[in-house]
Enzyme design. Structure first.
Site, PDB file in Angstrom:
ATOM      1  N   SER A   1      34.632  17.388  58.528  1.00 26.39           N
ATOM      2  CA  SER A   1      33.618  18.546  58.263  1.00 26.39           C
ATOM      3  C   SER A   1      32.589  18.091  57.199  1.00 26.39           C
ATOM      4  O   SER A   1      31.433  18.564  57.727  1.00 26.39           O
ATOM      5  CB  SER A   1      34.525  19.702  57.341  1.00 26.39           C
ATOM      6  OG  SER A   1      35.522  19.943  58.334  1.00 26.39           O
TER       7      SER A   1
ATOM      8  N   GLU B   1      34.188   6.659  61.969  1.00 28.54           N
ATOM      9  CA  GLU B   1      35.116   7.553  61.796  1.00 28.54           C
ATOM     10  C   GLU B   1      36.287   6.718  62.477  1.00 28.54           C
ATOM     11  O   GLU B   1      36.196   6.231  63.701  1.00 28.54           O
ATOM     12  CB  GLU B   1      35.106   8.758  62.818  1.00 28.54           C
ATOM     13  CG  GLU B   1      36.227   9.580  62.946  1.00 28.54           C
ATOM     14  CD  GLU B   1      37.134   9.949  61.796  1.00 28.54           C
ATOM     15  OE1 GLU B   1      36.652  10.570  60.897  1.00 28.54           O
ATOM     16  OE2 GLU B   1      38.215   9.617  61.865  1.00 28.54           O
TER      17      GLU B   1
ATOM     18  N   CYS C   1      40.127  19.420  59.695  1.00 32.96           N
ATOM     19  CA  CYS C   1      39.883  20.866  60.259  1.00 32.96           C
ATOM     20  C   CYS C   1      40.136  20.982  61.762  1.00 32.96           C
ATOM     21  O   CYS C   1      40.612  21.772  61.993  1.00 32.96           O
ATOM     22  CB  CYS C   1      38.727  21.434  59.895  1.00 32.96           C
ATOM     23  SG  CYS C   1      38.026  23.100  60.285  1.00 32.96           S
TER      24      CYS C   1
ATOM     25  N   CYS D   1      42.628  23.608  60.165  1.00 34.06           N
ATOM     26  CA  CYS D   1      42.214  25.078  60.412  1.00 34.06           C
ATOM     27  C   CYS D   1      42.390  25.309  61.928  1.00 34.06           C
ATOM     28  O   CYS D   1      43.044  26.390  62.134  1.00 34.06           O
ATOM     29  CB  CYS D   1      40.817  25.181  59.840  1.00 34.06           C
ATOM     30  SG  CYS D   1      40.360  24.041  58.558  1.00 34.06           S
TER      31      CYS D   1
ATOM     32  N   LYS E   1      45.731  24.887  63.816  1.00 33.04           N
ATOM     33  CA  LYS E   1      46.776  25.572  63.248  1.00 33.04           C
ATOM     34  C   LYS E   1      46.550  27.187  63.473  1.00 33.04           C
ATOM     35  O   LYS E   1      47.426  27.938  63.910  1.00 33.04           O
ATOM     36  CB  LYS E   1      46.647  25.678  61.582  1.00 33.04           C
ATOM     37  CG  LYS E   1      47.192  26.465  60.838  1.00 33.04           C
ATOM     38  CD  LYS E   1      46.824  26.866  59.495  1.00 33.04           C
ATOM     39  CE  LYS E   1      45.421  27.431  59.270  1.00 33.04           C
ATOM     40  NZ  LYS E   1      44.873  27.330  57.857  1.00 33.04           N
TER      41      LYS E   1
ATOM     42  N   TYR F   1      50.120  27.099  50.874  1.00 33.71           N
ATOM     43  CA  TYR F   1      49.286  27.601  51.973  1.00 33.71           C
ATOM     44  C   TYR F   1      49.983  26.917  53.448  1.00 33.71           C
ATOM     45  O   TYR F   1      50.232  27.641  54.422  1.00 33.71           O
ATOM     46  CB  TYR F   1      47.975  27.997  52.019  1.00 33.71           C
ATOM     47  CG  TYR F   1      47.185  27.068  52.437  1.00 33.71           C
ATOM     48  CD1 TYR F   1      46.587  26.735  53.856  1.00 33.71           C
ATOM     49  CD2 TYR F   1      46.563  25.918  51.591  1.00 33.71           C
ATOM     50  CE1 TYR F   1      45.908  25.935  54.150  1.00 33.71           C
ATOM     51  CE2 TYR F   1      45.818  24.972  51.919  1.00 33.71           C
ATOM     52  CZ  TYR F   1      45.190  24.835  53.267  1.00 33.71           C
ATOM     53  OH  TYR F   1      44.517  23.868  53.549  1.00 33.71           O
ATOM     54  N   ILE F   2      49.915  25.519  53.361  1.00 37.33           N
ATOM     55  CA  ILE F   2      50.475  25.114  54.631  1.00 37.33           C
ATOM     56  C   ILE F   2      51.885  25.366  54.944  1.00 37.33           C
ATOM     57  O   ILE F   2      52.254  25.538  56.237  1.00 37.33           O
ATOM     58  CB  ILE F   2      50.070  23.483  54.580  1.00 37.33           C
ATOM     59  CG1 ILE F   2      48.414  23.376  54.568  1.00 37.33           C
ATOM     60  CG2 ILE F   2      50.639  22.850  55.887  1.00 37.33           C
ATOM     61  CD1 ILE F   2      48.087  21.913  54.259  1.00 37.33           C
TER      62      ILE F   2
ATOM     63  N   GLU G   1      52.233  28.846  56.232  1.00 40.70           N
ATOM     64  CA  GLU G   1      51.743  29.102  57.279  1.00 40.70           C
ATOM     65  C   GLU G   1      52.494  28.586  58.615  1.00 40.70           C
ATOM     66  O   GLU G   1      52.729  29.210  59.511  1.00 40.70           O
ATOM     67  CB  GLU G   1      50.114  28.502  57.437  1.00 40.70           C
ATOM     68  CG  GLU G   1      49.183  29.333  56.657  1.00 40.70           C
ATOM     69  CD  GLU G   1      47.908  28.689  56.502  1.00 40.70           C
ATOM     70  OE1 GLU G   1      46.864  29.394  56.406  1.00 40.70           O
ATOM     71  OE2 GLU G   1      47.707  27.492  56.877  1.00 40.70           O
TER      72      GLU G   1
ATOM     73  N   ASP H   1      37.378  17.028  50.697  1.00 36.47           N
ATOM     74  CA  ASP H   1      38.547  16.854  49.950  1.00 36.47           C
ATOM     75  C   ASP H   1      38.675  15.596  49.165  1.00 36.47           C
ATOM     76  O   ASP H   1      39.530  15.446  48.379  1.00 36.47           O
ATOM     77  CB  ASP H   1      39.670  16.820  51.180  1.00 36.47           C
ATOM     78  CG  ASP H   1      39.955  18.400  51.738  1.00 36.47           C
ATOM     79  OD1 ASP H   1      38.977  18.922  51.525  1.00 36.47           O
ATOM     80  OD2 ASP H   1      40.780  18.504  52.453  1.00 36.47           O
TER      81      ASP H   1
ATOM     82  N   HIS I   1      37.173  55.000  58.459  1.00 40.99           N
ATOM     83  CA  HIS I   1      38.501  55.681  58.706  1.00 40.99           C
ATOM     84  C   HIS I   1      38.602  55.650  60.208  1.00 40.99           C
ATOM     85  O   HIS I   1      37.962  55.943  60.968  1.00 40.99           O
ATOM     86  CB  HIS I   1      38.503  57.016  57.946  1.00 40.99           C
ATOM     87  CG  HIS I   1      39.889  57.694  58.271  1.00 40.99           C
ATOM     88  ND1 HIS I   1      40.916  57.260  57.683  1.00 40.99           N
ATOM     89  CD2 HIS I   1      40.269  58.714  59.313  1.00 40.99           C
ATOM     90  CE1 HIS I   1      42.248  58.048  57.942  1.00 40.99           C
ATOM     91  NE2 HIS I   1      41.364  58.831  59.035  1.00 40.99           N
TER      92      HIS I   1
ATOM     93  N   GLU J   1      39.626  50.413  54.313  1.00 39.62           N
ATOM     94  CA  GLU J   1      39.188  51.667  53.595  1.00 39.62           C
ATOM     95  C   GLU J   1      39.656  51.877  52.421  1.00 39.62           C
ATOM     96  O   GLU J   1      39.161  52.438  51.288  1.00 39.62           O
ATOM     97  CB  GLU J   1      39.225  52.975  54.506  1.00 39.62           C
ATOM     98  CG  GLU J   1      40.576  53.641  54.733  1.00 39.62           C
ATOM     99  CD  GLU J   1      40.773  54.619  55.502  1.00 39.62           C
ATOM    100  OE1 GLU J   1      40.032  55.845  55.125  1.00 39.62           O
ATOM    101  OE2 GLU J   1      41.166  54.668  56.641  1.00 39.62           O
TER     102      GLU J   1
END
Ligand SMILES: Cc1cc2nc3c(=O)[nH]c(=O)nc-3n(C[C@H](O)[C@H](O)[C@H](O)COP(=O)(O)OP(=O)(O)OC[C@H]3O[C@@H](n4cnc5c(N)ncnc54)[C@H](O)[C@@H]3O)c2cc1C
Length: 460
Positions: A15, A35, A43, A48, A51, A179-180, A183, A304, A437, A442
């Site tokens: 990223s 790379e 990601c 991301c 996932k 969180y991983i 999830e 990261d 609504h 709300e």
């Protein structure tokens, strides 16, 4: 500069690196990106995006169950893991190709190779070739960490492998509470597995607001996920085609798959940092200043690998700001405050700003507005679930400094609430906003009653 092959060499096409490379090239710089695995980085390839696709897949289960209350008879649903993975892989390959096309259109040269810094102006590629660069950007991301080694750890997978399992596991034990972990617990459970989440501390989602942590814990259990806190996995034993998972309380759990989601570490090893003088910060990431510059004047790091806020949009911002600063003549710092974040669990978590604990430590007075209610959809589906919404308000300025939601659509809400929080909206501004609504969101503008108010305790 004349003896340089490129103006900028980017190590890592994820990223942060891809954004920095493209923007620098658009400013006219000669840019090369190395790379070692697949363009797009964590990601796109194993974070991301795949996932979220698996999260979408897992949510049909609940929808099928909920449909009955709305008059639907849904025939016995069948799920095929290999179809999901093949379709997901096709989409990831498409995105990877799109990243390559974007870079080549911008004139960036991509080399499929590991790259190591040989000296502040020289990059060594895996085939022995050397590239001379004016500036170097390190955007090598992070890697799953398994924590302290335990017997049988070689049987465990990380999130990397979870995206490519040849067969769907019926019983999954996950160690971790971030969180991983949460999830993937939701993904596996939604797709039909029996899931146990084992976490070493008192509650999941450390760093999130305590009410959010508690609420999600209860909701996960209501969906059949076993959440075991204050425990760890001590060994993983092969038992025929399965595993026996030894837990620190003496219990043994049978499992078809054991996953460790116990954090990630920045990719700082064996890339020539120490030899070049690039320093490592206390958090284990590359130490950088506000402009992402390392201790070596022409070497920068984003994403990261710096371990600031490990989220894709932050890496992208940092990469873009780096290119603006170094090649665009626009020195740009990244503002790391009030970054919204989500947990794509079931139900979802969406937050921005300070937790109650953080606010009470920092502010002279903190006001809390909190509601818990049954969402409209649950009235007919009959699902035992509730939504949590919480606003953390600076009692002196009336500014909303934190917004925390657990429930369907929480991530989407947090993104929009982030605009208001970033602009410094007050609780009165929220109150002055007419509700839309009928929505869940709300409630964020109709919370009239303060549920608690705290003055900061004088420091001892
Ligand atoms: C399971 C999972 C889910 C996630 N979900 C979310 C989410 O929902 N939302 C969100 O915002 N963030 C999420 N993240 C975090 C997000 O993926 C990262 O914050 C983001 O990818 C960081 O970008 P980066 O450019 O710093 O590194 P990366 O995207 O990791 O890219 C680094 C690249 O460098 C390459 N590389 C490493 N060393 C070398 C070398 N020496 N030579 C050449 N190449 C090298 C790697 O192969 C990799 O492609 C998730 C992460 C994971 C693991």
């Amino acid at each position: 500069m004349a003896d340089h092959d490129v103006d900028l060499f980017v190590i890592g096409g994820g990223s942060g690196g891809v954004r920095a490379a493209r923007i620098a090239a658009e400013y006219g710089a000669r840019v090369m990106v190395a790379e070692e695995y697949r363009l797009g980085g964590t990601c796109v390839i194993r974070g991301c995006v795949p996932k979220k696709l698996l999260v979408y897949a897992s949510r049909f289960h609940g929808e099928f169950e909920d449909a009955a209350g709305f008059g639907w008879t849904v025939p016995q649903a069948a799920f095929d893991w290999s179809t999901l993975i093949a379709n997901k892989d096709r989409e990831i390959a498409r995105l990877e190709a799109a990243y390559g096309a974007t870079l080549s259109k911008a004139g960036v040269e991509v080399v499929k190779s590991r790259a190591v810094i040989a000296d502040p102006h020289t990059i060594q590629l895996a085939n022995g070739e050397r590239v001379r660069a004016g500036d170097i950007l390190i955007s090598t991301g992070g890697t799953p960490s398994y924590g302290k080694p335990i017997p049988g750890i070689e049987h465990a997978i990380s999130s990397n492998e979870a995206f490519h399992l040849p067969e769907f596991p019926c019983r999954v034990v996950i160690q971790g509470g971030g969180y991983i972990a949460v999830e993937f617990a939701g993904i596996f459970a939604g797709l039909g597995a029996q899931v146990t989440l084992i976490y070493r501390s008192e509650n999941i989602l450390r760093g999130f607001d305590d009410d959010v942590r508690q609420h999600l814990h209860v909701e996960l259990e209501a969906r059949g996920i076993r959440v075991v806190c204050n425990r760890t996995i001590t060994a993983i034993e092969q038992a025929g085609a399965h595993y026996s998972v030894h837990v620190s309380d003496g219990n043994h759990l049978p499992a078809d798959q054991v996953m460790f989601a116990t954090g990630r570490v920045p990719n700082v090893t064996r890339i020539g940092l120490k030899e070049t003088g690039v320093e490592i910060a206390k958090n284990g990431g590359i130490a950088v200043d506000d402009y992402s510059r390392t201790a070596v004047a022409n070497i920068y790091a984003v994403g990261d690998v710096t371990n600031r806020i490990n989220l894709t949009p932050v890496a992208i911002r940092e990469g873009h700001a780096f290119a603006d600063t170094v090649f665009g003549g626009k020195p740009t710092k990244v503002d790391h405050t009030n970054v919204a974040t989500a947990v794509f669990s079931e139900p979802e978590v969406g937050v921005v700003g300070l937790t109650e604990t953080e606010a009470r430590a920092r502010l002279a007075q903190t006001d809390i507005y909190k509601v818990m209610f049954r969402p409209m959809k649950a009235t007919l589906s009959g699902r035992a679930t509730s939504v949590l919404m919480k606003l953390v308000v600076d009692g002196l300025s009336d500014r909303v400094v934190g917004c925390h939601v657990v429930g369907e659509g929480a991530a989407e809400m947090a993104q929009l609430a982030a605009v208001a929080v970033k602009m410094g909206a007050t609780k009165a501004d929220f109150d002055a906003t007419v509700a839309l609504h009928p929505t869940t969101a709300e409630e964020l503008v109709t919370m009239r009653k303060k549920t608690a108010s705290y003055a900061r305790e004088a420091a001892e």
